[in-house]
Scaffold this active site. Structure first.
Site, PDB file in Angstrom:
ATOM      1  N   GLU A 109       0.782  -1.043  -0.076  1.00 49.36           N
ATOM      2  CA  GLU A 109      -0.012   0.003  -0.024  1.00 49.36           C
ATOM      3  C   GLU A 109       0.716   1.269   0.087  1.00 49.36           C
ATOM      4  O   GLU A 109       0.466   2.322   0.782  1.00 49.36           O
ATOM      5  CB  GLU A 109      -0.915  -0.070   1.338  1.00 49.36           C
ATOM      6  CG  GLU A 109      -1.817  -1.100   1.112  1.00 49.36           C
ATOM      7  CD  GLU A 109      -2.783  -1.222   2.367  1.00 49.36           C
ATOM      8  OE1 GLU A 109      -2.810  -0.373   3.241  1.00 49.36           O
ATOM      9  OE2 GLU A 109      -3.651  -2.212   2.520  1.00 49.36           O
ATOM     10  N   HIS A 130     -10.138  -6.448  -2.029  1.00 54.14           N
ATOM     11  CA  HIS A 130     -11.124  -5.929  -1.158  1.00 54.14           C
ATOM     12  C   HIS A 130     -12.328  -5.489  -1.953  1.00 54.14           C
ATOM     13  O   HIS A 130     -12.119  -4.078  -2.211  1.00 54.14           O
ATOM     14  CB  HIS A 130     -10.802  -5.235   0.146  1.00 54.14           C
ATOM     15  CG  HIS A 130      -9.766  -5.878   0.973  1.00 54.14           C
ATOM     16  ND1 HIS A 130      -9.981  -6.719   1.723  1.00 54.14           N
ATOM     17  CD2 HIS A 130      -8.489  -5.712   0.984  1.00 54.14           C
ATOM     18  CE1 HIS A 130      -8.811  -7.301   2.454  1.00 54.14           C
ATOM     19  NE2 HIS A 130      -7.879  -6.527   2.119  1.00 54.14           N
ATOM     20  N   ASP A 148     -12.143 -10.376  -0.452  1.00 59.10           N
ATOM     21  CA  ASP A 148     -13.468 -10.604   0.263  1.00 59.10           C
ATOM     22  C   ASP A 148     -14.379  -9.466  -0.561  1.00 59.10           C
ATOM     23  O   ASP A 148     -13.850  -8.634  -1.054  1.00 59.10           O
ATOM     24  CB  ASP A 148     -13.342 -10.355   1.742  1.00 59.10           C
ATOM     25  CG  ASP A 148     -12.642  -9.049   2.227  1.00 59.10           C
ATOM     26  OD1 ASP A 148     -12.500  -8.098   1.469  1.00 59.10           O
ATOM     27  OD2 ASP A 148     -12.077  -9.238   3.471  1.00 59.10           O
ATOM     28  N   GLU A 189      -6.017 -10.792  -1.227  1.00 60.40           N
ATOM     29  CA  GLU A 189      -6.931 -10.519   0.180  1.00 60.40           C
ATOM     30  C   GLU A 189      -8.462 -10.385  -0.378  1.00 60.40           C
ATOM     31  O   GLU A 189      -8.969  -9.651   0.214  1.00 60.40           O
ATOM     32  CB  GLU A 189      -6.607  -9.066   0.631  1.00 60.40           C
ATOM     33  CG  GLU A 189      -4.856  -9.024   0.864  1.00 60.40           C
ATOM     34  CD  GLU A 189      -4.505  -7.888   1.835  1.00 60.40           C
ATOM     35  OE1 GLU A 189      -5.311  -7.324   2.362  1.00 60.40           O
ATOM     36  OE2 GLU A 189      -3.145  -7.706   1.779  1.00 60.40           O
ATOM     37  N   ASN A 219       2.093  -5.345  -3.196  1.00 52.50           N
ATOM     38  CA  ASN A 219       0.820  -5.564  -2.815  1.00 52.50           C
ATOM     39  C   ASN A 219      -0.063  -4.110  -2.523  1.00 52.50           C
ATOM     40  O   ASN A 219       0.512  -3.240  -1.968  1.00 52.50           O
ATOM     41  CB  ASN A 219       0.771  -6.412  -1.634  1.00 52.50           C
ATOM     42  CG  ASN A 219      -0.465  -6.941  -1.357  1.00 52.50           C
ATOM     43  OD1 ASN A 219      -1.192  -7.704  -2.189  1.00 52.50           O
ATOM     44  ND2 ASN A 219      -1.000  -6.921  -0.320  1.00 52.50           N
TER      45      ASN A 219
HETATM   46  C1  XIL Z   1      -5.924  -6.467   8.344  1.00 53.72           C
HETATM   47  C2  XIL Z   1      -6.342  -7.329   9.437  1.00 53.72           C
HETATM   48  O1  XIL Z   1      -7.524  -8.245   8.838  1.00 53.72           O
HETATM   49  C3  XIL Z   1      -6.866  -7.056  10.519  1.00 53.72           C
HETATM   50  O2  XIL Z   1      -6.858  -8.126  11.464  1.00 53.72           O
HETATM   51  C4  XIL Z   1      -6.157  -5.887  11.390  1.00 53.72           C
HETATM   52  O3  XIL Z   1      -6.515  -5.409  12.447  1.00 53.72           O
HETATM   53  C5  XIL Z   1      -5.703  -4.830  10.299  1.00 53.72           C
HETATM   54  O4  XIL Z   1      -5.238  -5.284   9.049  1.00 53.72           O
HETATM   55  N1  XIL Z   1      -4.924  -4.796   3.534  1.00 53.72           N
HETATM   56  C6  XIL Z   1      -3.686  -5.475   4.293  1.00 53.72           C
HETATM   57  C7  XIL Z   1      -3.906  -6.125   5.328  1.00 53.72           C
HETATM   58  O5  XIL Z   1      -2.885  -5.394   3.624  1.00 53.72           O
HETATM   59  O6  XIL Z   1      -2.809  -6.378   6.004  1.00 53.72           O
HETATM   60  C8  XIL Z   1      -4.891  -5.764   5.927  1.00 53.72           C
HETATM   61  O7  XIL Z   1      -5.344  -6.667   7.249  1.00 53.72           O
HETATM   62  C9  XIL Z   1      -6.325  -5.449   5.467  1.00 53.72           C
HETATM   63  C10 XIL Z   1      -5.942  -4.470   4.167  1.00 53.72           C
END
Ligand code: XIL
Length: 583
Positions: free
Chosen positions: A147, A232, A262, A260, A196
């Site tokens: 990020e 996401h 969802d 990641e 990422n």
């Molecule tokens: C999130 C986790 O899922 C949570 O448990 C934590 O509190 C915060 O981080 N992008 C990412 C992940 O790269 O590391 C993040 O994970 C979600 C967004």
């Protein structure tokens, strides 16, 4: 063995891949299917079982982040990460590391330490080096930088590592990111290193900025191996340009991982979806993302951020407004989203890699080695289909008169391709050219031969590959009758005695080739135990291209005959014999 595999193919026609876990689906494509995991939950048996059953990759949701793995100056804590590695190794899974450089979840000893750029640079170098070395050989890929781009307009995000105060590389470019990748490569010469990010899934301003960085890194041999697309998503996700984005990154020689995924569903206070159609919409999004990934050779992992709705960051992140984001429900049961993933795997074409090993064309029919027009044949080799290349293969048959025809492929697997020799192929030497990721050819001798019947066995016994039904008159109720049964050892199929003592006719369906279009029904003669029997149907099997079918009556007077041979005769040419048993 060869004929066994071809016959096994015929016998499993119609058997779907339903019932396979996601990891088996992914294995067929040689790709990884992963989930973010919390090792504290391994003690919950259904949690551990679901991860081990469904996935072939794990990624720590939190425990390898800076704040958890490096909680104090000079102190590293690998215990939780090591438990993930251990679980993964016991279950044949890979581990993806997350994440070395991120603006979030940085511990206060770093953020509140009033550290100079020189100090931060030394800390980050030591961090990357220590963590990557600890997991060398155990973590196959790392999100090195996470990020680093802000959203709109995309620019380098202001972070402690970049410019507040940064590690001393806060110029206009991406030098600090480059430095992190170089430190990672210095620590492990073989792991894969990823950039990422979120919101860069499709072609847009943010992914353009990341693409420009990636292109520059590749041009200057910065050790960047892949791009992680977080994924996401919401129910409104517009994925129209996802494939195009994956394509351009993979065209740079980079891998793409969906890291990641969802799909957040707006929920009522009682946890139910606001939109009754939400879970179906979510399923389509899961399907579309997986299908897009499966289209590109370089898209090599699909991972969800968690696995079960029981444990997901979405409810907390959205202050309870969203939930239900993952493929399994709170009770570890598959949701429509799960089925969406399965559907994507089931409908994607199997990837193909260059042919290696031998190239032989042989008849797929037991009982003859002859290749005949309009009959099935097989190409045997190695690596006809596997993980390295998506796309189809095609097979061209050039006959003795020089005419080339494209053969229909009926079955493609890593070691065998079954196809139909085109109907008008002239007798004589033909050349078979298989084109996929590479082209290879072989020759075979085409002859006009008798029809061929398939057998369920490969050991020469020629047990009939067919089905039978007993017809209860006068109501015409049909009940299936076993014709053969196969043991687990190759070639161990045996004829099952068909009971003719019930005074009800038994009709037998035999499968084979070389029957359709050759003749009228009147010209097809069948015999069982040397006696002519009535032929009810002879022609193309309606559901399966290339396969022919003959239906005959087993006369009740054959009662008690034991093993009897069946043979076809068509225009004066006789087929091989196959055997049934009657009692
Ligand atoms: C999130 C986790 O899922 C949570 O448990 C934590 O509190 C915060 O981080 N992008 C990412 C992940 O790269 O590391 C993040 O994970 C979600 C967004």
């Amino acid at each position: 063995m060869r004929t066994l595999e071809s016959n096994a193919l015929l016998l499993i026609i119609g058997v779907s891949l339903q019932g396979q876990a996601l990891r088996q689906q992914a294995d067929r494509f040689g790709i990884l299917v992963g989930g973010a995991v919390n090792p504290d939950k391994f003690s919950e048996a259904p949690y551990a079982a679901a991860f081990a059953r469904e996935l072939n990759m794990l990624e720590p949701e939190n425990v390898m982040k800076f704040g958890l793995i490096h909680p104090a100056a000079g102190r590293y804590d690998f215990t939780a990460g090591d438990r993930i590695v251990d679980f993964a190794q016991k279950n044949g899974m890979k581990v993806r590391g997350h994440t070395l450089v991120w603006h979030s979840q940085v511990p206060s000893w770093v953020t509140n330490g009033n550290l100079s750029s020189d100090q931060l640079s030394a800390i980050l170098h030591d961090h990357i080096s220590t963590v990557v070395k600890h997991y060398a050989g155990q973590v196959f890929a790392w999100d090195v930088v996470n990020e680093a781009f802000s959203d709109s307009p995309p620019a380098l995000r202001s972070t402690i590592w970049f410019d507040t105060p940064g590690i001393g590389l806060k110029g206009p470019g991406t030098q600090y990111i480059e430095q992190a990748f170089r430190w990672a490569r210095e620590a492990d010469s073989s792991a894969l290193f990823f950039y990422n990010d979120y919101g860069a899934e499709v072609v847009n301003a943010k992914s353009n900025a990341i693409y420009a960085m990636a292109k520059d890194f590749k041009a200057r041999a910065v050790p960047l191996d892949g791009i992680g697309l977080q994924m996401h998503l919401s129910l409104n996700a517009n994925l129209a340009r996802l494939g195009e984005n994956i394509q351009r990154f993979t065209a740079l020689g980079l891998q793409v991982h969906i890291t990641e995924m969802d799909v957040a569903v707006p929920v009522n206070p009682d946890g139910t979806p606001v939109d009754p159609a939400a879970l179906q919409k979510q399923a389509q999004i899961y399907h579309d993302v997986a299908a897009a990934c499966l289209q590109y050779k370089g898209c090599s992992a699909i991972q969800t951020w968690g696995l079960t709705d029981k444990y997901s960051w979405i409810p907390g992140f959205s202050q309870g407004k969203n939930g239900l984001a993952l493929p399994l429900d709170e009770n570890y049961q598959p949701k429509p989203a799960y089925d969406g993933l399965v559907r994507a795997f089931e409908s994607a074409p199997l990837p193909i890699q260059p042919l290696t090993g031998s190239f032989e064309v042989v008849s797929a029919t037991l009982g003859t080695t002859l290749l005949a027009p309009d009959s099935l044949a097989s190409v045997f080799g190695e690596g006809l289909a596997d993980s390295t290349e998506t796309g189809g293969v095609s097979l061209q048959v050039t006959d003795s008169s020089g005419v080339a025809r494209v053969a229909s492929l009926l079955y493609v697997s890593p070691r065998q391709i079954n196809f139909l020799i085109p109907a008008d192929t002239q007798p004589g030497l033909a050349t078979f050219t298989l084109s996929g990721a590479s082209a290879l050819s072989g020759t075979g001798s085409i002859q006009t031969v008798a029809p061929s019947l398939f057998a369920a066995n490969a050991n020469g016994l020629g047990v009939a590959a067919g089905t039978a039904v007993r017809v209860a008159l006068p109501t015409m109720i049909q009940s299936p009758v076993a014709v053969f049964q196969c043991g687990s050892a190759p070639g161990s199929c045996a004829a099952v005695p068909i009971d003719l003592g019930l005074d009800a006719p038994v009709y037998l369906t035999l499968f084979g080739t070389g029957i359709r279009g050759r003749s009228t029904l009147d010209a097809v003669h069948a015999s069982i135990g040397g006696k002519p029997v009535p032929v009810l149907f002879a022609g193309a099997q309606p559901q399966f291209a290339g396969l022919d079918q003959v239906n005959v009556v087993i006369p009740l007077e054959l009662r008690g005959s034991g093993n009897v041979d069946i043979q076809l005769e068509l225009d004066g040419r006789v087929s091989n014999t196959v055997q049934i048993a009657v009692q």
